[in-house]
Design a protein around this motif. Structure first.
Motif, PDB file in Angstrom:
ATOM      1  N   VAL A  10      15.288  14.505  31.651  1.00 37.48           N
ATOM      2  CA  VAL A  10      15.290  15.683  32.523  1.00 37.48           C
ATOM      3  C   VAL A  10      15.941  15.354  33.868  1.00 37.48           C
ATOM      4  CG1 VAL A  10      13.034  15.455  33.625  1.00 37.48           C
ATOM      5  CG2 VAL A  10      13.905  17.694  33.118  1.00 37.48           C
ATOM      6  N   THR A  11      15.727  14.102  34.334  1.00 38.10           N
ATOM      7  CA  THR A  11      16.347  13.698  35.581  1.00 38.10           C
ATOM      8  C   THR A  11      17.863  13.646  35.462  1.00 38.10           C
ATOM      9  OG1 THR A  11      14.398  12.392  36.062  1.00 38.10           O
ATOM     10  CG2 THR A  11      16.317  11.931  37.358  1.00 38.10           C
ATOM     11  N   SER A  13      19.625  15.373  33.438  1.00 45.95           N
ATOM     12  CA  SER A  13      20.151  16.737  33.374  1.00 45.95           C
ATOM     13  C   SER A  13      20.278  17.314  34.778  1.00 45.95           C
ATOM     14  CB  SER A  13      19.252  17.614  32.506  1.00 45.95           C
ATOM     15  OG  SER A  13      18.145  18.096  33.226  1.00 45.95           O
ATOM     16  N   GLY A  14      19.333  16.970  35.658  1.00 49.40           N
ATOM     17  CA  GLY A  14      19.417  17.416  37.046  1.00 49.40           C
ATOM     18  C   GLY A  14      20.622  16.827  37.751  1.00 49.40           C
ATOM     19  N   GLN A  18      23.743  18.999  39.339  1.00 47.26           N
ATOM     20  CA  GLN A  18      24.114  18.931  40.759  1.00 47.26           C
ATOM     21  C   GLN A  18      25.554  18.458  40.920  1.00 47.26           C
ATOM     22  OE1 GLN A  18      22.317  20.180  42.989  1.00 47.26           O
ATOM     23  NE2 GLN A  18      20.264  20.220  42.125  1.00 47.26           N
ATOM     24  N   ARG A  21      27.767  21.365  40.260  1.00 45.06           N
ATOM     25  CA  ARG A  21      27.728  22.264  41.411  1.00 45.06           C
ATOM     26  C   ARG A  21      28.635  21.757  42.525  1.00 45.06           C
ATOM     27  NH1 ARG A  21      22.133  22.655  44.694  1.00 45.06           N
ATOM     28  NH2 ARG A  21      22.610  24.261  46.204  1.00 45.06           N
ATOM     29  N   PHE A  44      22.116  27.929  38.211  1.00 51.59           N
ATOM     30  CA  PHE A  44      21.351  26.943  37.445  1.00 51.59           C
ATOM     31  C   PHE A  44      20.408  27.685  36.511  1.00 51.59           C
ATOM     32  CE2 PHE A  44      21.462  23.057  40.441  1.00 51.59           C
ATOM     33  CZ  PHE A  44      22.799  22.946  40.175  1.00 51.59           C
ATOM     34  N   VAL A  57      17.500  21.277  33.067  1.00 54.31           N
ATOM     35  CA  VAL A  57      18.298  22.198  33.875  1.00 54.31           C
ATOM     36  C   VAL A  57      19.758  22.014  33.502  1.00 54.31           C
ATOM     37  CG1 VAL A  57      18.489  20.565  35.780  1.00 54.31           C
ATOM     38  CG2 VAL A  57      18.759  22.989  36.212  1.00 54.31           C
ATOM     39  N   GLU A 102      22.893  20.610  50.381  1.00 58.19           N
ATOM     40  CA  GLU A 102      21.710  20.794  49.548  1.00 58.19           C
ATOM     41  C   GLU A 102      21.886  20.106  48.200  1.00 58.19           C
ATOM     42  OE1 GLU A 102      18.817  24.555  48.854  1.00 58.19           O
ATOM     43  OE2 GLU A 102      20.707  24.601  47.814  1.00 58.19           O
ATOM     44  N   ARG A 105      21.351  16.453  48.616  1.00 60.03           N
ATOM     45  CA  ARG A 105      19.941  16.133  48.820  1.00 60.03           C
ATOM     46  C   ARG A 105      19.196  16.154  47.480  1.00 60.03           C
ATOM     47  NH1 ARG A 105      16.182  20.026  50.083  1.00 60.03           N
ATOM     48  NH2 ARG A 105      14.227  19.347  50.970  1.00 60.03           N
ATOM     49  N   SER A 106      19.472  17.158  46.665  1.00 61.09           N
ATOM     50  CA  SER A 106      18.813  17.239  45.366  1.00 61.09           C
ATOM     51  C   SER A 106      19.272  16.111  44.453  1.00 61.09           C
ATOM     52  CB  SER A 106      19.106  18.578  44.704  1.00 61.09           C
ATOM     53  OG  SER A 106      18.675  19.624  45.515  1.00 61.09           O
ATOM     54  N   ALA A 109      17.428  13.020  45.380  1.00 56.84           N
ATOM     55  CA  ALA A 109      16.036  13.078  44.925  1.00 56.84           C
ATOM     56  C   ALA A 109      15.948  12.745  43.440  1.00 56.84           C
ATOM     57  CB  ALA A 109      15.453  14.455  45.197  1.00 56.84           C
ATOM     58  N   ASN A 110      16.880  13.282  42.657  1.00 57.13           N
ATOM     59  CA  ASN A 110      16.908  12.991  41.225  1.00 57.13           C
ATOM     60  C   ASN A 110      17.167  11.516  40.967  1.00 57.13           C
ATOM     61  OD1 ASN A 110      16.551  15.304  39.359  1.00 57.13           O
ATOM     62  ND2 ASN A 110      18.053  16.214  40.714  1.00 57.13           N
ATOM     63  N   LYS A 112      16.455   9.042  42.929  1.00 60.45           N
ATOM     64  CA  LYS A 112      15.230   8.310  43.285  1.00 60.45           C
ATOM     65  C   LYS A 112      14.244   8.345  42.128  1.00 60.45           C
ATOM     66  CE  LYS A 112      14.745   6.630  47.490  1.00 60.45           C
ATOM     67  NZ  LYS A 112      15.711   7.235  48.397  1.00 60.45           N
ATOM     68  N   MET A 113      14.096   9.537  41.537  1.00 57.48           N
ATOM     69  CA  MET A 113      13.154   9.684  40.431  1.00 57.48           C
ATOM     70  C   MET A 113      13.595   8.848  39.237  1.00 57.48           C
ATOM     71  SD  MET A 113      10.688  11.423  41.300  1.00 57.48           S
ATOM     72  CE  MET A 113       9.828  11.989  39.868  1.00 57.48           C
TER      73      MET A 113
END
Lengths: 130, 125
Positions: A10-11, A13-14, A18, A21, A44, A57, A102, A105-106, A109-110, A112-113
């Motif tokens: 899932v990460t 896919s994020g 992004q 985008r 999205f 996503v 943005e 930033r996202s 975050a992904n 990092k996860m």
């Protein structure tokens, strides 16, 4: 442990969404001076992939921003009409840059996860070692 | 103390819970910009502990007071602020949850490992 592979899937896919985008945003920014260019937007949406229960996503289909193009007054321009105006773009640099911020930033975050999940699963593997 | 190795079971259940929580956080963060996405959350481990662990031994899955399954609890909706596009994910809150999950995971694995060491020491290996 399947929770970790779900999390990694899932990460990623994020991350992919992004990155797509950001690509569309940079197309907009690159075309800020192209006459008649309409700004592209990318929605999205949730996608259910096989083998995983988690809703991932993905970036959907590109759509064009329907708002009015900028009217630029320049009688010398080859594309100018009778009144001396020609169509510019409807790209607003400020909006594109804020959106890019943005997205970054996202993305971070992904990332990092992803790193953290990988760390957790490798510490689980450490248990096997004596 | 080591008659039925409950410590190992509890530690593993805790690690599994932390892993699931991490996955739920990852899902929320991946969907941080998806319109109309509702953020998910898991109940605390202590809440699930009371219902699944330290209970009577069950011979059947539906036994009275029996421990039914090892399945992690179902996610619940987290109610935070709602963005104009209907998205309720807060990346900051997810980061905190994820770090909590990681620490819980590490803690569970440490407990597991130290009990393993204890067991080995008592066996003289």
């Amino acid at each position: 442990m399947s929770a970790f592979s779900d999390a990694l899937a899932v990460t990623s896919s994020g991350l992919r969404a992004q990155a797509t985008r950001l690509r569309v945003l940079s197309e907009n920014i690159a075309n800020v001076d192209t006459p008649g260019y309409r700004r592209k937007t990318i929605p999205f949406e949730l996608s259910q992939s096989r083998g995983s229960e988690m809703p991932q996503v993905r970036a959907g289909d590109v759509t064009l921003d329907r708002s009015d193009l900028e009217r630029i007054y320049d009688p010398d321009h080859p594309m100018a009409d009778g009144g001396g105006f020609y169509d510019g773009t409807n790209v607003d640099l400020i909006i594109e840059l804020a959106d890019a911020r943005e997205a970054q930033r996202s993305y971070e975050a992904n990332l990092k996860m992803f790193e953290q999940t990988r760390q957790m699963s490798s510490s689980l593997m450490e248990l096997l070692r004596r | 103390m080591f008659q039925n190795l409950d410590v190992f079971k509890t530690a593993m259940a805790m690690a599994r819970h932390a892993g699931t929580q991490q996955a739920v956080s990852a899902q929320n963060i991946a969907n941080a910009d998806t319109p109309r996405y509702r953020a998910q959350d898991l109940p605390d481990f202590s809440e699930t502990l009371r219902s699944t662990m330290l209970t009577q031994r069950a011979t059947r899955a539906r036994h009275l007071n029996g421990a039914a399954s090892n399945a992690p609890p179902a996610p619940i909706e987290r109610r935070d602020t709602v963005d104009p596009n209907g998205n309720t994910v807060s990346i900051e809150a997810e980061m905190v949850t994820a770090v909590d999950a990681m620490r819980a995971h590490d803690r569970a694995l440490s407990i597991y490992r130290s009990n393993l060491t204890l067991l080995r020491a008592s066996l003289g290996r």
